[in-house]
Structures are given as C-alpha cells and as structure tokens.
Design a protein around this motif. Structure first.
Motif, PDB file in Angstrom:
ATOM      1  N   UNK A 164       0.831  -1.206   0.000  1.00 15.44           N
ATOM      2  CA  UNK A 164       0.000   0.000   0.000  1.00 15.44           C
ATOM      3  C   UNK A 164       0.864   1.255   0.000  1.00 15.44           C
ATOM      4  N   UNK A 165       1.968   1.240   0.720  1.00 10.58           N
ATOM      5  CA  UNK A 165       2.884   2.388   0.721  1.00 10.58           C
ATOM      6  C   UNK A 165       3.476   2.613  -0.672  1.00 10.58           C
ATOM      7  N   UNK A 166       3.700   1.517  -1.415  1.00  9.44           N
ATOM      8  CA  UNK A 166       4.180   1.645  -2.796  1.00  9.44           C
ATOM      9  C   UNK A 166       3.100   2.256  -3.679  1.00  9.44           C
ATOM     10  N   UNK A 167       1.840   1.856  -3.477  1.00 10.80           N
ATOM     11  CA  UNK A 167       0.733   2.431  -4.236  1.00 10.80           C
ATOM     12  C   UNK A 167       0.590   3.923  -3.949  1.00 10.80           C
ATOM     13  N   UNK A 168       0.798   4.309  -2.691  1.00  5.54           N
ATOM     14  CA  UNK A 168       0.739   5.726  -2.322  1.00  5.54           C
ATOM     15  C   UNK A 168       1.869   6.519  -2.974  1.00  5.54           C
ATOM     16  N   UNK A 169       3.050   5.905  -3.097  1.00  7.62           N
ATOM     17  CA  UNK A 169       4.167   6.566  -3.770  1.00  7.62           C
ATOM     18  C   UNK A 169       3.857   6.748  -5.257  1.00  7.62           C
ATOM     19  N   UNK A 226      -5.376  -0.940  -4.197  1.00  5.17           N
ATOM     20  CA  UNK A 226      -5.615  -1.365  -2.811  1.00  5.17           C
ATOM     21  C   UNK A 226      -5.931  -2.857  -2.759  1.00  5.17           C
ATOM     22  N   UNK A 227      -6.759  -3.326  -3.701  1.00 11.26           N
ATOM     23  CA  UNK A 227      -7.103  -4.753  -3.754  1.00 11.26           C
ATOM     24  C   UNK A 227      -5.893  -5.622  -4.035  1.00 11.26           C
ATOM     25  N   UNK A 228      -5.006  -5.151  -4.924  1.00  9.28           N
ATOM     26  CA  UNK A 228      -3.787  -5.905  -5.230  1.00  9.28           C
ATOM     27  C   UNK A 228      -2.886  -5.995  -4.001  1.00  9.28           C
ATOM     28  N   UNK A 229      -2.827  -4.930  -3.208  1.00  8.98           N
ATOM     29  CA  UNK A 229      -2.021  -4.935  -1.982  1.00  8.98           C
ATOM     30  C   UNK A 229      -2.513  -6.012  -1.022  1.00  8.98           C
ATOM     31  N   UNK A 230      -3.830  -6.085  -0.826  1.00 10.97           N
ATOM     32  CA  UNK A 230      -4.413  -7.109   0.049  1.00 10.97           C
ATOM     33  C   UNK A 230      -4.203  -8.508  -0.521  1.00 10.97           C
TER      34      UNK A 230
END
Length: 306
Positions: free
Chosen positions: A104-109, A135-139
């Motif tokens: 998720x931190x990577x998605x935020x970046x 977000x779904x991929x992170x989970x």
C-alpha cells in the motif's frame, strides 16, 4: 501445545509498561479513527491520496490490535501462555497486514508520482477504479504470500523449550523454536523479504527519484515547497516503517540478539502506528482544515439544537 511468551520479570516494570502501552494503544486507535472519520466526513478530502490514507489508517488499527491487546493481558496475568493455534493465527494476521502495508505504501508513492510528474492526466490515471485495484492488489499479495509462508513455518516440528523470548509470535523467534534444520525456512523468509518487501521499497525509491527530479525543475521556490510538502508525510512514514522492517527481516542472523529484536518489534507494532496519524495531521494543512471545519460544524449544530 502451549507457548510461554516473554515479558519483564519485575512486577513494577510490568505495571509501568502496561500503562504506557495502554495509553499508546488508545492514542493509536483514536488517532487513526479520527483520520478515517475526517476524510469520510469531508468531501474535499475524497481524492486518491486520502483514499489510500484511509486504507493505511485501517491497516494500522488492525496491525497494532493483532499484538498489543494480548501483550496487555500478559502483563497483568501470571501465566503468560498462548496455544500454538493462537500463535499461528496471530502470525497469519500480523504478517498479512504487514506485507499489505508494504504494498500500500508503494501504491501511495505511485499516486504522488502521478500527481507531481504527470499532473494534467492525474484524474484520468488515478481514477476510483484504479485506486480500488491498487488497494485490492495490496491485500491480495499480502494474503496469498503470508498464508503460504506462515503455513509452511507451522508445519515445522517444535520440541524442547516452548518459551518464546518475544512478546508476540513473530517469524524469527518462532522459527528458532523448531527442532530441525530451519535453513530452508530462513532462506524462504529472506526470499519473501527481498521480493515482497524490497520490491515495493525499490518502487518507492524510483518514484521519489522521479518526483524529486520534477520538483527541482520547478522555477518557483513556492511551487517546489508546495510540491514537496505533499510528499513529505508519506516519505516519513515510509522511512519509519521500512527502516524497522528491513532491520528485522534482512539483517544477518549473527547480529540479532533477543533484546534488540524486542526493541525493533516494539518500534514496528507500537511506535509506528501511533506516529503515522500524527505525521499526516500535523504536517497536512488540508487535514487540519478539515478537522477545524468538522469541529466548527459540530459546535454550530449543537448550538442550534439548544
């Protein structure tokens, strides 16, 4: 099988630690819930960046709740034990949430990269569907990888001493309890750490190299300051989370000691979750403005009713 978990032997120290952890835990819950409610109640914050921040705050609540409540109980009772099934469940939850947060931190970046390096197409690229998919991929990555890893770990034979020199069922102290050669498991843990902790971290670094390069090209000093301020909070959270995670799972076994493991784990599970909402609120004018508006609206509504 019951496992005896570590807590300080001194009764006075246990009471002090209990009160300290209880306060930090309550502040963590209140701080992260406040961030979630502020974003949900203020339409001006319904943007991709704050969508990810809601997910991060929810993760932090679950993350710290998977460890701290049980630790608080163990600080009050004499028999500090946990059944092997409970230990496995705790590790499943803790590791899934930890890896999900990495992704998720990577998605935020990536969101900050698009906002600063490609601002004209930001709304098109970072659509609601794309945000939900990230977000779904992170989970999905967190659940699939850590279920497999934790299941493999708890297939190991455990014998001899059943005392964990740790305050929760983390991977390194549990693997140390196995009465067989654990070199393959240690290689697996290292591989998972490199692939699924280092890979998001490298994506974050690459994103910030591009972000900083774009910011430095701005001619206006005010523009550079404003652009960097939108990333600084995320960068601080990444540094705090990844710094402790990399030390925990990638440092050489020879440099690991029980006491240092405890301190680092406390940083990950207790300190980081309480600091994140503070970082995002104290350094964010939009969140502080939304908080002010929510309080004023609440006071105005209360006065009208009276």
């Amino acid at each position: 099988m019951q496992l005896h978990q570590f807590t300080p032997d001194d009764d006075w120290l246990q009471i002090v630690l209990f009160l300290l952890l209880l306060v930090i835990y309550l502040v963590t819950l209140i701080g992260n819930l406040l961030v979630i409610f502020l974003i949900k109640l203020n339409p001006s914050l319904h943007t991709p960046m704050y969508f990810f921040l809601v997910n991060l705050s929810f993760l932090e609540i679950c993350y710290t709740s998977s460890v701290v409540p049980q630790l608080l109980v163990h600080l009050l009772v004499e028999e500090k034990t946990i059944f092997i099934v409970g230990c496995a469940v705790q590790m499943y939850v803790f590791t899934i949430l930890g890896l999900t947060e990495c992704c998720l931190l990577a998605a935020m970046a990536y969101d900050r990269y698009i906002a600063i390096c490609n601002p004209l197409h930001y709304r098109t690229i970072m659509s609601g569907q794309v945000c939900a998919q990230l977000a779904g991929a992170s989970w999905t990555i967190g659940i699939s990888v850590e279920v497999a890893q934790t299941t493999w770990i708890f297939r190991l034979p455990f014998c001899g001493s059943n005392r964990i020199h740790h305050f929760f069922c983390d991977i390194p102290p549990v693997v140390k309890m196995a009465c067989t050669d654990t070199s393959k498991n240690e290689i697996m843990v290292f591989t998972v750490s490199v692939l699924f902790i280092m890979s998001p971290f490298l994506l974050i670094i690459l994103s910030y190299i591009s972000i900083i390069s774009s910011i430095l090209k701005l001619q206006s000093a005010e523009g550079r300051r404003k652009a960097f301020s939108t990333c600084s909070s995320h960068l601080m959270v990444v540094t705090l989370f990844y710094g402790t995670a990399l030390i925990t799972y990638l440092r050489p076994k020879s440099s690991s000691t029980p006491n240092s493991d405890l301190i680092i784990s406390l940083m990950i599970t207790v300190v980081a979750p309480v600091l994140n909402p503070i970082i995002y609120t104290l350094r964010n004018k939009e969140v502080k403005g939304a908080f002010r508006k929510t309080v004023e609206k609440s006071i105005s509504s209360h006065n009208q009713r009276n």
